[in-house]
Design a protein around this motif. Structure first.
Motif, short mmCIF file in Angstrom:
data_model
loop_
_atom_site.label_atom_id
_atom_site.label_comp_id
_atom_site.label_asym_id
_atom_site.label_seq_id
_atom_site.Cartn_x
_atom_site.Cartn_y
_atom_site.Cartn_z
N GLU A 400 0.73 -1.15 -0.04
CA GLU A 400 -0.11 -0.05 -0.15
C GLU A 400 0.86 1.32 -0.03
O GLU A 400 2.16 1.10 0.41
CB GLU A 400 -0.98 0.09 1.40
CG GLU A 400 -1.93 -1.24 1.05
CD GLU A 400 -2.95 -1.03 2.47
OE1 GLU A 400 -2.87 -0.20 3.24
OE2 GLU A 400 -3.71 -1.95 2.48
N VAL A 401 0.39 2.46 -0.65
CA VAL A 401 0.95 3.65 -0.39
C VAL A 401 0.14 4.73 0.40
O VAL A 401 -1.15 4.74 0.56
CB VAL A 401 1.27 4.30 -1.89
CG1 VAL A 401 1.80 5.48 -1.69
CG2 VAL A 401 1.96 3.40 -2.73
N VAL A 402 0.89 5.36 1.52
CA VAL A 402 0.20 6.31 2.43
C VAL A 402 0.97 7.63 2.38
O VAL A 402 2.17 7.64 1.88
CB VAL A 402 0.13 5.65 3.87
CG1 VAL A 402 -0.81 4.59 4.10
CG2 VAL A 402 1.69 5.34 4.27
N SER A 403 0.37 8.51 2.55
CA SER A 403 0.86 10.05 2.82
C SER A 403 -0.03 10.70 3.74
O SER A 403 -0.97 10.72 4.00
CB SER A 403 0.77 10.63 1.51
OG SER A 403 1.39 11.96 1.63
N THR A 404 1.07 11.60 4.65
CA THR A 404 0.23 12.39 5.55
C THR A 404 0.05 13.75 5.46
O THR A 404 -0.68 14.51 5.99
CB THR A 404 1.20 12.41 6.86
OG1 THR A 404 2.38 13.00 6.45
CG2 THR A 404 1.11 10.86 7.61
N GLY A 405 0.57 14.13 3.91
CA GLY A 405 0.43 15.63 3.39
C GLY A 405 -0.16 15.46 2.28
O GLY A 405 -0.38 14.61 1.58
N PRO A 406 -0.61 16.74 1.67
CA PRO A 406 -1.33 16.95 0.39
C PRO A 406 -0.71 16.53 -0.71
O PRO A 406 0.85 16.56 -0.52
CB PRO A 406 -1.51 18.55 0.34
CG PRO A 406 -0.43 18.93 1.04
CD PRO A 406 -0.34 18.13 2.32
#
Length: 672
Positions: A400-406
């Motif tokens: 999976e790919v996650v991101s905490t920013g825009p």
């Protein structure tokens, strides 16, 4: 059970085990809440069916089957809520574990480090449950054999979490053969036909590699002599080979493994790595290391977008809070990838596809990563007020790919560089000795204050590693300047504190600052390695004074005659406790005893030298240290080059006497 929307009339219940119906009966009408309880005869029917059912579920030694409960009605319909299923049971589990079982390996490793008390070693065995319950364990039989002493397992390039990154996992397992009476461990292991096993064990996956000690060292090309099972580790990747080797030293034996972790291993809460020697009678005591548990996972393969920004040619990165570009500049989109919730490692090339989007359209893509970083060159457009930038990361290995920013931002344009308005420190300055020395810099910019602000310092007493008395690039320490809280203002203060707690009198520090806005404009006058912004000596302050030599003209004349349109030089000896460069201003009056004193003023901060007499023309002013190699030379000269113009008072009856006024950075002064 309950029917929140009304009532279920004439309901019935049916129960099945592994898809085979075993009982059915009618139920009373169901309204708000009803409790359905099996009768004793129904419990007997259920247990008989469970005994005869195929064991499709449950852990080893505790077989379980699927029980299905159906409630329905032929007279009415509605939503039915199930909850609070209560089905207590008792079960006895009998487990027979061999020497290679992860539990036995873990117990042996724990026993090897436990301190004996009255001849007994105690090891706590934690039990984790998904729900409330209790368990009673009993050890009914134990078999043992003579073993080597497992000393230690050191694992490099991994701290808490194993990730499929670019780093090679390097483990060194150490064993002591002295309990077996063996003085040559490596020869004994080879001649006895022993093997070594690397075992990585998680709750979902495991990997084993067993190699004969006699075949070591082994690389990726000779791995066929080993036996592997479970998830395969990487023994050859990106043109580089892994290895398994053995190093003997008398009764000690080291087993070394060098491999990369695979990207097909999904997240695990914990993972145990163990290395054990396998004798003809079975595995001996292992060395083990546990990864994960607590806040960190044992295995993490999901990719996280750590950051992305537009990077200028000077290495200045844009800010997500203030996204700006310089029109027409060639920049790079930098996408930094890592692994979710950990700083361990960086993804390898081919694990993800990175897309660069401009105004929502694909501009470029790549699967090539350099230590987890994808770079795309880009020329910022001109003639526009804004441009949309974004990134998209597509996993290629099932993770999976996650991101905490825009993942997308609207970039504006900024062509105004920041300006240094004021500084609390001069190019050559002094401070009293104190545990900490504070510095501050006032900066102005529009449309917002800079977000990139670093200070570089070198301390003579702490950072001169090679003891050559000078500042070298590798000795400089970088730190972050504190930013103004409100960066929408026109001006703001950027501050730092230098640790001077270990300094003694006469020590000094030098440095410079690097301040830039998010569009990549670097502030001028911040200094550099070759031209530091400040040099600060730590010393006791004292008022400046004349130097040891006397004030004189270069040719030694005491009372020379000055003629118009001729060049003259006067050298004034000066002395300053903290070095002559601590002088802030020098005022030299060529004729202090007359009504027109011919004042010449010099300011170190601005480096401006000016004459207050219209008939005295100043060519240059400078401070010249007595010792050019000492930047804090206390003795030196204030040298002025000037000429007299026609129109100066020609009264030959006057003997004109010079006078000098010296002012240092702390405000102390003297007049001579």
């Amino acid at each position: 059970v309950a029917v929140p929307s009304g009532s279920l009339s004439s309901p019935f219940m049916a129960m099945a085990v592994n898809g085979q119906d075993i009982l059915s009966r009618n139920l009373p009408n169901i309204n708000d809440l009803s409790i359905v309880q099996l009768t004793p005869s129904e419990l007997v029917s259920l247990n008989d069916a469970l005994i005869q059912a195929l064991n499709n579920h449950g852990p080893s030694g505790l077989p379980m089957a699927t029980v299905e409960v159906r409630i329905g009605s032929s007279l009415s319909s509605g939503d039915l809520l199930f909850g609070g299923v209560f089905a207590p049971y008792e079960a006895n589990i009998s487990l027979s574990l061999n020497a290679g079982d992860p539990l036995v390996l873990g117990l042996n490793h724990a026993l090897s480090s436990a301190v004996p008390v009255l001849g007994q070693r105690t090891v706590n065995l934690p039990i984790r449950m998904d729900a409330t319950g209790s368990a009673y364990l009993g050890v009914m039989n134990v078999e043992s054999q003579a073993s080597v002493k497992a000393l230690d397992l050191n694992v490099a390039n991994v701290s808490d979490t194993l990730v499929p990154g670019t780093n090679w996992v390097e483990s060194v397992a150490t064993f002591d053969f002295s309990p077996l009476g063996v003085s040559d461990a490596l020869t004994h292991a080879k001649q006895s036909g022993w093997s070594v096993e690397l075992h990585l064990s998680g709750s979902q996956q495991q990997s084993k590699l067993r190699c004969p000690v006699a075949s070591l060292p082994i690389t990726s090309t000779s791995l066929s002599s080993c036996t592997a099972s479970g998830t395969a580790l990487l023994w050859f990747d990106d043109g580089l080979p892994g290895s398994v080797s053995a190093v003997g030293s008398n009764e000690f034996l080291e087993i070394r493994h060098h491999f990369r972790f695979p990207d097909g291993w999904d997240d695990e809460p914990s993972l145990t790595m163990s290395v054990s020697l396998i004798s003809n009678n079975g595995p001996l005591l292992p060395v083990s290391k546990v990864f994960g548990l607590g806040h960190d996972l044992g295995v993490e393969n999901d990719i996280e977008v750590k950051s992305w920004s537009m990077m200028s040619n000077d290495g200045i990165r844009s800010s997500a809070e203030y996204p700006y570009l310089r029109a027409g500049e060639v920049v790079s989109l930098e996408v930094v990838l890592g692994f979710e919730n950990t700083s361990e490692g960086a993804p390898r090339s081919g694990q993800a596809l990175v897309r660069f989007l401009v105004d929502g359209n694909e501009y470029a893509t790549t699967t090539v990563l350099d230590e987890g970083v994808a770079l795309f060159p880009y020329t910022a457009p001109t003639g526009r007020t804004s441009v949309g930038m974004g990134v998209e990361v597509v996993p290629l290995r099932g993770q999976e790919v996650v991101s905490t920013g825009p993942m997308s931002l609207n970039f504006m344009f900024d062509n105004v560089p920041p300006t240094l308005m004021d500084s609390s420190v001069e190019r050559f300055d002094s401070r009293d000795i104190a545990p900490r020395t504070a510095l501050s810099f006032t900066v102005a910019d529009r449309p917002h204050l800079p977000t990139h602000a670093n200070i570089f310092t070198w301390r003579s007493w702490a950072d001169d590693v090679n003891q050559d008395g000078g500042m070298d690039a590798e000795e400089v320490i970088m730190a972050t300047l504190s930013l103004p809280e409100d960066r929408s203002l026109l001006m703001g203060d950027y501050a730092a504190t230098v640790d001077t707690s270990q300094a003694i009198q006469g020590d000094y520090f030098a440095g410079w600052i690097e301040v830039a806005d998010s569009a990549g404009h670097i502030m001028e006058d911040g200094g550099s390695l070759s031209d530091p912004m400040f040099h600060v000596q730590l010393n006791t302050n004292g008022a400046p004074s004349l130097g040891a030599s006397t004030l004189a003209w270069p040719d030694g004349t005491v009372s020379p005659w000055l003629h118009p349109h001729e060049d003259y030089e006067i050298r004034v000896p000066v002395w300053e406790q903290n070095g002559i460069y601590d002088l802030a201003e020098v005022h030299l009056e060529l004729a202090a005893n007359t009504r027109q004193p011919a004042l010449i003023q010099w300011n170190q901060s601005t480096n401006i030298c000016s004459s207050q007499d219209p008939y005295v023309e100043v060519a240059s002013c400078e401070l010249v240290p007595a010792d050019a190699s000492d930047m804090f030379s206390r003795n030196g000269e204030f040298v002025v080059n000037f000429s007299i113009e026609w129109g100066y008072d020609p009264d030959v009856s006057l003997s004109r006497i010079p006078q000098v006024y010296l002012l240092d950075q702390t405000g102390q002064s003297n007049r001579f």
